[in-house]
Design a protein around this motif. Structure first.
Motif, PDB file in Angstrom:
ATOM      1  N   HIS A  34      20.779  11.046   9.725  1.00  0.00           N
ATOM      2  CA  HIS A  34      20.846  12.149  10.685  1.00  0.00           C
ATOM      3  C   HIS A  34      21.382  11.679  12.032  1.00  0.00           C
ATOM      4  O   HIS A  34      22.212  12.361  12.649  1.00  0.00           O
ATOM      5  N   ASN A  35      20.942  10.521  12.481  1.00  0.00           N
ATOM      6  CA  ASN A  35      21.401  10.021  13.781  1.00  0.00           C
ATOM      7  C   ASN A  35      22.880   9.657  13.763  1.00  0.00           C
ATOM      8  O   ASN A  35      23.592   9.848  14.753  1.00  0.00           O
ATOM      9  N   ARG A  38      24.816  12.996  13.820  1.00  0.00           N
ATOM     10  CA  ARG A  38      24.684  13.739  15.081  1.00  0.00           C
ATOM     11  C   ARG A  38      25.063  12.888  16.294  1.00  0.00           C
ATOM     12  O   ARG A  38      24.736  13.260  17.431  1.00  0.00           O
ATOM     13  N   ASP A  40      26.467  11.488  19.517  1.00  0.00           N
ATOM     14  CA  ASP A  40      27.096  12.184  20.653  1.00  0.00           C
ATOM     15  C   ASP A  40      27.268  11.190  21.800  1.00  0.00           C
ATOM     16  O   ASP A  40      26.299  10.809  22.457  1.00  0.00           O
ATOM     17  N   SER A  46      20.940   9.395  23.659  1.00  0.00           N
ATOM     18  CA  SER A  46      21.227   9.392  22.228  1.00  0.00           C
ATOM     19  C   SER A  46      20.329   8.403  21.499  1.00  0.00           C
ATOM     20  O   SER A  46      20.113   7.278  21.969  1.00  0.00           O
ATOM     21  N   TYR A 438      19.583  18.852  16.336  1.00  0.00           N
ATOM     22  CA  TYR A 438      20.969  18.813  16.802  1.00  0.00           C
ATOM     23  C   TYR A 438      21.359  17.473  17.440  1.00  0.00           C
ATOM     24  O   TYR A 438      22.537  17.134  17.479  1.00  0.00           O
ATOM     25  N   SER A 439      20.372  16.735  17.934  1.00  0.00           N
ATOM     26  CA  SER A 439      20.690  15.507  18.671  1.00  0.00           C
ATOM     27  C   SER A 439      20.223  14.239  17.973  1.00  0.00           C
ATOM     28  O   SER A 439      20.527  13.138  18.431  1.00  0.00           O
ATOM     29  N   GLY A 440      19.483  14.365  16.880  1.00  0.00           N
ATOM     30  CA  GLY A 440      18.973  13.192  16.178  1.00  0.00           C
ATOM     31  C   GLY A 440      17.523  12.907  16.521  1.00  0.00           C
ATOM     32  O   GLY A 440      16.912  13.579  17.359  1.00  0.00           O
TER      33      GLY A 440
END
Length: 459
Positions: A34-35, A38, A40, A46, A438-440
């Motif tokens: 997932h990280n 996602r 960014d 992050s 959405y961001s991990g």
């Protein structure tokens, strides 16, 4: 032409992920995938910060692939993310048996010799194919069985079953096999009953936190559920030589079948392709359970260590024809101890492995590392206002809100001084945080694990 050259320079890593029950395999794989998906670069918070390829701005994107092995189940990534990010977050269900998930990690090449040569050919970007293989650590505990015949294995398991907490858990099974001599004629109905009682004994041991349990497939049978090859259990040696039609002879034959068609087949079919490995170790739960459970987990780890023998003449090399060049032993749930104790958790795990590694292969191997991690961080660090002591802020099962808690200290020695140290493990729950989807996932140590396991292939 460019596509063919990119394929020529493409690299692939088969990453094995394993751990004994409740060590956090499913959560680790979910967090890692997932990280990466996602990632960014614009986010200062992050969860990939400290992953060198990300920090250097060279990570372009990761994408899921759906062309994994058609005969191996897909790792349930979507379901696991939904469990951790729903309105009532909870830990995802653990996986059974083997599963796989595959990622393509696109990155910009660095300044290594290969990277410079590839850029000269116009290949500024490259793809690392990451194939993650998830399998139960219980299956690795079976490896020593290849060096024992049925009689020797039975003797060891019977001694084990009559000691400590196991004696009460094994009572029904021991009573069953005590009803008749193992030299008597084979009875399939009785054999099925004895095997079922032994499997139930192993499940009770697992529920009590015990981890040195053989055969591992009785706990996680996967595709072998109900198969005749699992219909055996330890038996006392018969008086004199066992007759061909005896219970002992029949169980010995099934034991040999298990050695060949289950243990050896697993290593040759699934293990042979693995080049990097992470072993998740739940030291904290064992510490909390006391000396017997801790010692039992240590014995299970000692058995697992045989699977990562770096010697050319090791059993794994003989079984698969190759070795694993990097192994990371990760002490999980690092967010369940205060910040100052995380290095102590790492040192305790390292000390444990070194004591168990009587041949010193871990000390001598360049490709072995120990690290404390939390795949999904569920606590915050804080200090008591009155004493300044470090404590944790987290939510336990049943708590309406985050609660400040003091878990106590991690011992520095192995074995731990059971009469003098105090540590309390709480099973902290994932938080309600919409940003996770959405961001991990916030974590401890996952980027550093990526550096060790993948970094040399992202140059």
């Amino acid at each position: 032409m460019i596509d063919r050259l990119e394929d020529l320079f493409a690299q692939r890593i088969n990453l094995g992920v394993t751990g004994l029950q409740q060590a956090g395999k499913t959560v680790f794989i979910t967090s890692l995938v997932h990280n990466l998906l996602r990632a960014d670069q614009a986010s200062q918070r992050s969860p990939l910060r400290n992953f060198d390829t990300f920090d250097q701005g060279r990570l372009v994107a990761a994408t899921l692939r759906h062309d994994t092995n058609a005969t191996v189940p897909q790792f349930p990534y979507t379901q696991a993310v939904a469990a951790l990010t729903g309105q009532q977050p909870h830990w995802p269900a653990r996986t059974e048996g083997i599963s796989r998930i595959r990622l393509d990690i696109r990155y910009r090449r660095g300044d290594s010799l290969i990277g410079t040569a590839a850029r000269w050919l116009g290949l500024d970007e490259a793809v690392l194919q990451l194939d993650i293989v998830d399998y139960p650590g219980e299956w690795l505990v079976d490896l020593p069985m290849l060096g024992q015949d049925f009689t020797a294995w039975s003797d060891a398991m019977l001694r084990q079953a009559r000691q400590g907490a196991r004696a009460a858990l094994a009572r029904d099974w021991l009573a069953c096999i005590g009803e008749r001599g193992s030299g008597q004629p084979h009875d399939e109905e009785w054999a099925a009953r004895a095997a079922a009682l032994y499997a139930e004994y192993l499940r009770r041991c697992a529920a009590a936190g015990l981890r040195y349990l053989q055969p591992g497939r009785l706990l996680t049978p996967a595709e072998l559920k109900g198969a005749p090859v699992l219909r055996f259990c330890p038996l006392p040696a018969p008086d004199g030589a066992a007759k061909r039609d005896s219970l002992h002879a029949a169980f010995a034959a099934k034991y040999r079948d298990y050695q060949e068609s289950v243990i050896r087949a697993f290593y040759q079919r699934h293990f042979a392709g693995i080049s990097r490995q992470i072993v998740l170790v739940d030291v904290l739960t064992a510490l909390n359970a006391g000396a017997e459970v801790f010692d039992d987990m240590s014995a299970a780890l000692a058995a697992i260590l045989q699977s990562f023998d770096h010697g050319r003449s090791g059993l794994l090399q003989w079984l698969t024809g190759r070795g694993i060049d990097r192994v990371l032993f990760a002490a999980t749930k690092a967010d369940h101890v205060v910040r100052g104790d995380r290095i102590h958790l790492e040192h305790l795990t390292q000390r444990m492995l070194h004591v168990l590694d009587e041949s010193n292969r871990i000390k001598a191997a360049a490709g072995v590392k120990v690290e404390a991690i939390a795949s999904v961080r569920c606590t915050d660090d804080m200090r008591r206002s009155d004493t300044g002591r470090e404590i944790l802020l987290g939510r336990r099962l049943g708590d309406a809100a985050d609660t400040p808690l003091d878990p106590g200290a991690i011992p520095l020695d192995f074995p731990p001084p059971w009469d003098s140290f105090k540590y309390r493990f709480w099973d902290f729950q994932p938080r309600v945080d919409s940003a996770w989807r959405y961001s991990g996932f916030p974590n401890i140590g996952v980027p550093e694990a990526l550096n060790y396991l993948l970094g040399d292939h992202l140059t």
